[in-house]
Motif scaffolding. Structure first.
Motif, PDB file in Angstrom:
ATOM      1  N   LYS A  46       0.840  -1.215   0.000  1.00 43.07           N
ATOM      2  CA  LYS A  46       0.000   0.000   0.000  1.00 43.07           C
ATOM      3  C   LYS A  46       0.870   1.259   0.000  1.00 43.07           C
ATOM      4  O   LYS A  46       0.620   2.183  -0.755  1.00 43.07           O
ATOM      5  CB  LYS A  46      -0.899   0.039   1.247  1.00 43.07           C
ATOM      6  N   THR A  47       1.871   1.283   0.873  1.00 42.60           N
ATOM      7  CA  THR A  47       2.664   2.505   1.016  1.00 42.60           C
ATOM      8  C   THR A  47       3.508   2.765  -0.231  1.00 42.60           C
ATOM      9  O   THR A  47       3.568   3.891  -0.722  1.00 42.60           O
ATOM     10  CB  THR A  47       3.543   2.414   2.286  1.00 42.60           C
ATOM     11  N   ASP A  69      -2.496   3.565  10.435  1.00 38.75           N
ATOM     12  CA  ASP A  69      -1.616   2.502  10.864  1.00 38.75           C
ATOM     13  C   ASP A  69      -1.992   2.106  12.275  1.00 38.75           C
ATOM     14  O   ASP A  69      -2.613   2.868  12.994  1.00 38.75           O
ATOM     15  CB  ASP A  69      -0.186   3.017  10.830  1.00 38.75           C
ATOM     16  N   ASP A  75       4.862   4.285   8.132  1.00 37.61           N
ATOM     17  CA  ASP A  75       4.281   4.650   6.850  1.00 37.61           C
ATOM     18  C   ASP A  75       4.154   6.168   6.695  1.00 37.61           C
ATOM     19  O   ASP A  75       4.472   6.710   5.645  1.00 37.61           O
ATOM     20  CB  ASP A  75       2.903   4.004   6.668  1.00 37.61           C
ATOM     21  N   GLU A 120      -5.279   5.418   3.766  1.00 45.55           N
ATOM     22  CA  GLU A 120      -4.620   4.106   3.765  1.00 45.55           C
ATOM     23  C   GLU A 120      -5.198   3.350   4.945  1.00 45.55           C
ATOM     24  O   GLU A 120      -4.869   3.587   6.101  1.00 45.55           O
ATOM     25  CB  GLU A 120      -3.083   4.219   3.871  1.00 45.55           C
ATOM     26  N   VAL A 122      -6.433   0.183   7.513  1.00 45.67           N
ATOM     27  CA  VAL A 122      -5.707  -0.841   8.263  1.00 45.67           C
ATOM     28  C   VAL A 122      -5.465  -2.069   7.368  1.00 45.67           C
ATOM     29  O   VAL A 122      -6.339  -2.439   6.594  1.00 45.67           O
ATOM     30  CB  VAL A 122      -6.538  -1.262   9.502  1.00 45.67           C
ATOM     31  N   GLY A 123      -4.299  -2.661   7.453  1.00 43.79           N
ATOM     32  CA  GLY A 123      -3.968  -3.832   6.633  1.00 43.79           C
ATOM     33  C   GLY A 123      -4.771  -5.045   7.056  1.00 43.79           C
ATOM     34  O   GLY A 123      -4.453  -5.685   8.061  1.00 43.79           O
ATOM     35  N   ASN A 124      -5.829  -5.354   6.303  1.00 47.48           N
ATOM     36  CA  ASN A 124      -6.788  -6.361   6.743  1.00 47.48           C
ATOM     37  C   ASN A 124      -7.772  -6.545   5.587  1.00 47.48           C
ATOM     38  O   ASN A 124      -8.341  -5.582   5.097  1.00 47.48           O
ATOM     39  CB  ASN A 124      -7.494  -5.811   8.007  1.00 47.48           C
TER      40      ASN A 124
END
Lengths: 222, 222
Positions: A46-47, A69, A75, A120, A122-124
């Motif tokens: 993503k970043t 984040d 990030d 951006e 949350v990574g999920n």
């Protein structure tokens, strides 16, 4: 010393998230700010994709980034170097953002001089798909090492996204990733999804992606 | 036609998950069944790692697998070929399993003749870390393409795991993954975490991992 702000996001008090999301979109329309919600698994790029996106669009658009984040600011520190306006959202371990939380982030970022705001998320691949953030468009990244079967396993995420960026195509030779099958699975869930293979690291496909994003922003902000 | 059962998991009714988890561990101790909770991001190689694990241990241990996949049965169908007993848990889009849900899964699987039960948790580095499933040990997989900074971004997951398997080391040359930094970040959060680099695809490190797991099962079930 870093120049970006860190904002502690509080739990939303609204019961009806869909209504809040619609309201937020109306406000964004009036302010001529386009909000993109960018989602993916941890580590899908993503970043890096954001850095390439900002580099391609920064001469045409005033860009602001909200980094949701979980607990660090790696990030935000990276994005800050791109020259875009950036704010770090601390979500206190929450696994997604809803419209109320996104609104707090936009107020913290300040949208007066922003044409394109990017969240951006949350990574999920699970929880963020369940909550409308108020974004104008949803984009997701799936990276080649994660495998082409992911639409079968996380169908809601693929169903609610307008764009699927398939990232890290530069390492395709080292993985058993079937691009045609991935397209087929994603299109079956979501016939209108736009699929763009990219390498955020090397630049492949970034032109097609940013052309699409630029035209969406122009349409919304006109 | 596939031989494994699909079980619809209901939301737990228990308010105190930690107490339920402790109770479940006591029951497992009495039954001489070791429960491993295996967590990771989507696409990090949980299923491939499980296949290699089962192949290495199936002559010594009676193994049962609970696949907590979100909406498909691709993983259960794969695992079934290994010869282990397998049950598919349908979690209805839920992003984690708690002890009550795990207990439903174990009852569905049947633990009478199982020495080692493995829960393949939902692919998610956030929510599963927050709920004690009742497992004897927690293991996680981080794959090389995800990046060495993940302990900084998902600290709770790295804090609660007994073992960190760093998977896909065969593709290390194609990624900017710093193994020493990853170790350092993980150990800072969790000094006791055991870190084993593996390639589930090619077999590297699987001996060390399964030796560790075999000794843990022997200790628990004696």
């Amino acid at each position: 010393m870093e120049g970006f702000r860190v904002l502690e996001i509080k739990k939303s008090v609204f019961e009806n998230n869909d209504r809040e999301a619609d309201k937020l979109r109306e406000e964004l329309k009036a302010e001529k700010t386009f909000l993109l919600n960018l989602m993916s698994s941890p580590g899908s790029g993503k970043t890096t994709t954001l850095m390439a996106t900002i580099a391609a669009l920064k001469d045409d658009l005033r860009i602001g980034v909200m980094e949701a984040d979980i607990d660090s600011d790696v990030d935000a520190a990276t994005i800050e170097k791109s020259g875009a306006k950036v704010i770090q959202l601390h979500t206190g371990g929450m696994c997604h953002l809803d419209a109320g939380m996104t609104k707090q982030g936009l107020e913290g970022l300040g949208t007066d001089n922003i044409d394109l705001a990017i969240l951006e998320n949350v990574g999920n691949l699970v929880c963020p798909a369940e909550f409308d953030t108020g974004a104008v468009k949803n984009a997701m990244i799936l990276s080649v090492p994660e495998g082409h079967d992911k639409p079968l396993k996380y169908p809601l995420m693929f169903s609610i996204c307008d764009v699927l960026l398939i990232n890290k195509i530069d390492v395709m030779p080292y993985f058993d990733f079937d691009l045609d099958k991935c397209r087929e699975y994603a299109k079956k869930l979501n016939p209108n999804i736009k699929i763009i293979p990219i390498s955020a690291k090397h630049g492949d496909g970034i032109g097609e992606w940013t052309d699409w994003l630029r035209s969406q922003v122009a349409e919304w902000n006109k």
